[in-house]
Design a protein around this motif. Sequence first.
Motif, PDB file in Angstrom:
ATOM      1  N   MET A   9     -25.042 -35.458  63.396  1.00 56.50           N
ATOM      2  CA  MET A   9     -26.248 -36.000  62.784  1.00 56.50           C
ATOM      3  C   MET A   9     -27.229 -36.417  63.873  1.00 56.50           C
ATOM      4  N   LYS A  10     -28.518 -36.273  63.578  1.00 53.32           N
ATOM      5  CA  LYS A  10     -29.558 -36.625  64.534  1.00 53.32           C
ATOM      6  C   LYS A  10     -30.641 -37.413  63.815  1.00 53.32           C
TER       7      LYS A  10
ATOM      8  N   ALA B  56     -25.298 -38.213  66.835  1.00 55.02           N
ATOM      9  CA  ALA B  56     -23.951 -38.702  66.561  1.00 55.02           C
ATOM     10  C   ALA B  56     -22.966 -37.547  66.482  1.00 55.02           C
ATOM     11  N   GLY B  57     -21.854 -37.700  67.212  1.00 56.72           N
ATOM     12  CA  GLY B  57     -20.715 -36.812  67.054  1.00 56.72           C
ATOM     13  C   GLY B  57     -19.646 -37.527  66.256  1.00 56.72           C
TER      14      GLY B  57
ATOM     15  N   GLY C 118     -16.859 -41.066  60.965  1.00 58.85           N
ATOM     16  CA  GLY C 118     -17.154 -41.357  59.569  1.00 58.85           C
ATOM     17  C   GLY C 118     -17.666 -42.754  59.311  1.00 58.85           C
ATOM     18  N   HIS C 119     -18.343 -43.373  60.292  1.00 64.31           N
ATOM     19  CA  HIS C 119     -18.878 -44.729  60.127  1.00 64.31           C
ATOM     20  C   HIS C 119     -20.400 -44.684  60.080  1.00 64.31           C
ATOM     21  N   GLN C 120     -20.958 -45.658  59.394  1.00 63.82           N
ATOM     22  CA  GLN C 120     -22.403 -45.842  59.358  1.00 63.82           C
ATOM     23  C   GLN C 120     -22.787 -46.940  60.354  1.00 63.82           C
ATOM     24  N   TYR C 121     -23.772 -46.630  61.199  1.00 66.31           N
ATOM     25  CA  TYR C 121     -24.182 -47.571  62.240  1.00 66.31           C
ATOM     26  C   TYR C 121     -25.695 -47.761  62.231  1.00 66.31           C
TER      27      TYR C 121
ATOM     28  N   ILE D 157     -27.686 -44.332  61.692  1.00 68.77           N
ATOM     29  CA  ILE D 157     -27.066 -43.016  61.831  1.00 68.77           C
ATOM     30  C   ILE D 157     -25.595 -43.099  61.454  1.00 68.77           C
ATOM     31  N   SER D 158     -25.034 -41.996  60.981  1.00 69.38           N
ATOM     32  CA  SER D 158     -23.617 -41.931  60.630  1.00 69.38           C
ATOM     33  C   SER D 158     -22.900 -40.984  61.573  1.00 69.38           C
ATOM     34  N   THR D 159     -21.716 -41.362  62.026  1.00 69.66           N
ATOM     35  CA  THR D 159     -20.905 -40.470  62.838  1.00 69.66           C
ATOM     36  C   THR D 159     -20.229 -39.429  61.945  1.00 69.66           C
ATOM     37  N   GLU D 160     -19.841 -38.328  62.563  1.00 70.76           N
ATOM     38  CA  GLU D 160     -19.201 -37.240  61.833  1.00 70.76           C
ATOM     39  C   GLU D 160     -17.697 -37.479  61.742  1.00 70.76           C
ATOM     40  N   ASP D 161     -17.073 -36.932  60.733  1.00 76.73           N
ATOM     41  CA  ASP D 161     -15.620 -36.837  60.681  1.00 76.73           C
ATOM     42  C   ASP D 161     -15.173 -35.629  61.487  1.00 76.73           C
TER      43      ASP D 161
END
Length: 518
Positions: free
Chosen positions: A1-2, A16-17, A91-94, A118-122
């Motif tokens: 995600m960017k 985010a990775g 898989g977290h929202q930051y 931004i959210s990290t990926e699973d």
Amino acid sequence: MKKRISKNGLTVNAIAGTHCVFLGMDMDKAQTKNLLGFAIQREDLSEQETTWLRSIKTFESQRQLAVQEDVSSLTAPFQSFQWADYTAKPGHQYKYSVFPMTGKPGALVQQAGATVAISTEDSEGDVHSVYFNRGAIASQAYSKRFGLVDPFKAGDAALQWLARDLLPGILDFIEPAKNADFSLRVAIYEAQFPKILDALASALARGVDVQIVYGAVASDEGTPKNIQAIKTAGLDGVATPRQNAKIPHNKFIVLSRKRKPVAIWTGSMNWSDNAVYGQLNVGHVVNDARLAQRFLNFWEELQSDPARDELRTWVDQNNEIPASGSLPALSEVFSPHVGQDACRLYVEMATQAAGGLFMTFPFGMSKEFRQAYDQNDQTLRYALLEMYVNGGTKESRQATKDDTIRIRRLPNVGMALGSSIKVKSIDGWMKEASPLGSHVNWIHAKFMLIDPLGSAPTTLSGSANWSLPSTNENDENMLVINGDQRVAHIYFTEYMRVFAHHRFRESVERHLAETGST
């Protein structure tokens, strides 16, 4: 995600990775007067936790003679226009709030900033799942947690920390093969890691149809180790030695159910202690029946242990090299091919990259890829190398090294060589643990990222070492993934994590070599 946000004269770009969030900052020039760095606050919306990002880089007046502890960026702001959070969870929202800091050390002034959500990926995805190990036994984090201790003596906590997602990823790929409805077809160069071999043996005991093709070239020092490990695991009855290859370098598994291929595991990881716990490696799962069928066809050809020319003929007839200008969403390149067309594809893609090029080079940068990097233009090109050169005469090795150093001096080229902190104190930093291997210590992953932050990135990942012999001599496989931003962002953030890690250590090593002091 960017994500990108601009506020109060500050722009923050976040990528985010899975375990990493990379942040890039930009400011209006007029507002950079007296700027001492950035303080970054992270709010974990998934766990309702707020903290300031920390580091061990401080102002000179804050340095201690003893080993430093992490310091809040509110006290010791990051003196860089890019930073990364390596403690993020998948898989977290930051929310990241970035604040310019002015004033002076000990009397900092927090200016108005900007916040990006931004959210990290699973690691796991519907089609692609990507698993990196930490590749950081030579790190302050390992030394602080476990000391200068071999991870096998430090215990399971150290091993799990180093393996991160990579070992669980491959075990989770094997585990769903529950009974005789399933089959697993393996092609592996180094087959020496007991936990993976035991997982295959357990699958075999469940009735799964397991068949292995493994590296067994007579001149390879790893062959006796492979034979013994496979025998110890009780897999010798389902294992075929690959003897007629130049280097049988594949590392893949095909999972089938009811005789229909459904998924593959591939990437750069051999099955060895160093591959899992030491050097940087990646495992990549693709849930795609058509791709899995093509990998199965390749495996079936390998099982007959063909000679190199025989396999070349089969690969040329059954694996059309994709055109760089019209890539499908997912394709593969098997090796060996006849001639130079496969290598030309990789070099052409690297040369034509316009939105950024990021590559790993475990065995140095061959002349073909030096040509791709030797361009003084507006394209940023990064290279992460294990070494400058591998093999050749003394004169040719020096010429290759000199040419690579010349290229790295171009303003749009960034390079880093694997290294570690080898002394007891550098501004309070600790000496770091020894590598687990000998031939390749740090960078073993083989991937290329083209325009990874653009709308149509291309990611290449597999077993080949970006050289002509890897495409027309060795048994290899390479995925070509076009247009998948999620995959590109995971690879990019891991790339920048390891690049920054070794770039600093290489600079320290050069400083010590030039001055003899810290």
